[in-house]
Design a protein around this motif. Sequence first.
Motif: not given
Length: 333
Positions: A250, A301, A195, A304
Amino acid sequence: MPFKDIIGQDRAIGFLKNAIRKDRLAHAYLFTGIDGIGKRTTAINLAMVVNCLLPKDWDSCGECLSCRKIQRGNHPDVQIIEPDGQFIRIEQVRELSRSLYFRPIEGKKKVCIIANGEKMQHTAANALLKTLEEPPSHILIVITAPESKDLLPTMVSRCQNIGFNPLAPAIITKRLCEERGLDRRTAHILSFLAEGSLGRALSMDSQSLLEKREYLINEVCNISFREAGKISTFAEAMGKSTDDLLDTLEILKSLIRDIMVLKNAKEGVCPIIHIDCMDKIRDWCKRFSSARLFEIFTTINEAKKAINRNVNRVLVLETMLLTISRGEVRNYA
């Protein structure tokens, strides 16, 4: 490391060099951005520049006695303050403030780098404010943090904020190939999973991540058909370690992202991360609608974010997996 060797941060470096050229450096800077993109390295080189014996082109030489001492961490006029355990404590800041009021011993300026400034206790941050409000002319303070909102507004207002950008995947891929000797395919995958953080990419265990990916590919293929008991077992296995779990999520998110790209984007517009898994990705394209893929991506998402807030990992994962199997979006707020 001189400014010229810091990659991917041309805007931030250019801003600092221009200030050095005009002799208009601020007394305090706030470097913001994700970990592993060069904030600390830039701060250390800024300390080298202002104390360098042989500066050239508004940059440090990296070779004089002063530069070498700063790189080794034993220059008497340069301090790096880091969290003591979980936090930067008021005692650390008080001692720092006292030392900054003394004139430099060897260099031109006293420099303090406060790494992970977001971890300053509230009392420690308040203790630093007086130094920021009434700084001696011989000091330079650099604070690093993910975002300015992580610090007291009064502290942010007394610093010049310079944002550091996540690095492009192509830059990270190149460095991984050069420094770790990875093949380009593996480096390409890691560059996206990192990322934008080169530091994170360099520290990743490529073999372990690829093994996790293979495991997830099989799990994702079958997740809609799992019974509740099996989902619970899978959630417990995934949730053993927070760091591993964030990597796992991820990877899972990047797989869903690839399916969405292949299904909706024009060919060649967006790169596929898991290029070596095209057969599986094409199969998933046939099985899932665009709306369902978006729901799954959103659910991952949200999970996370919840884990980053220290919500119970197993419960979050069980809810996430059950939600994915139902095709509904779950908000963990």
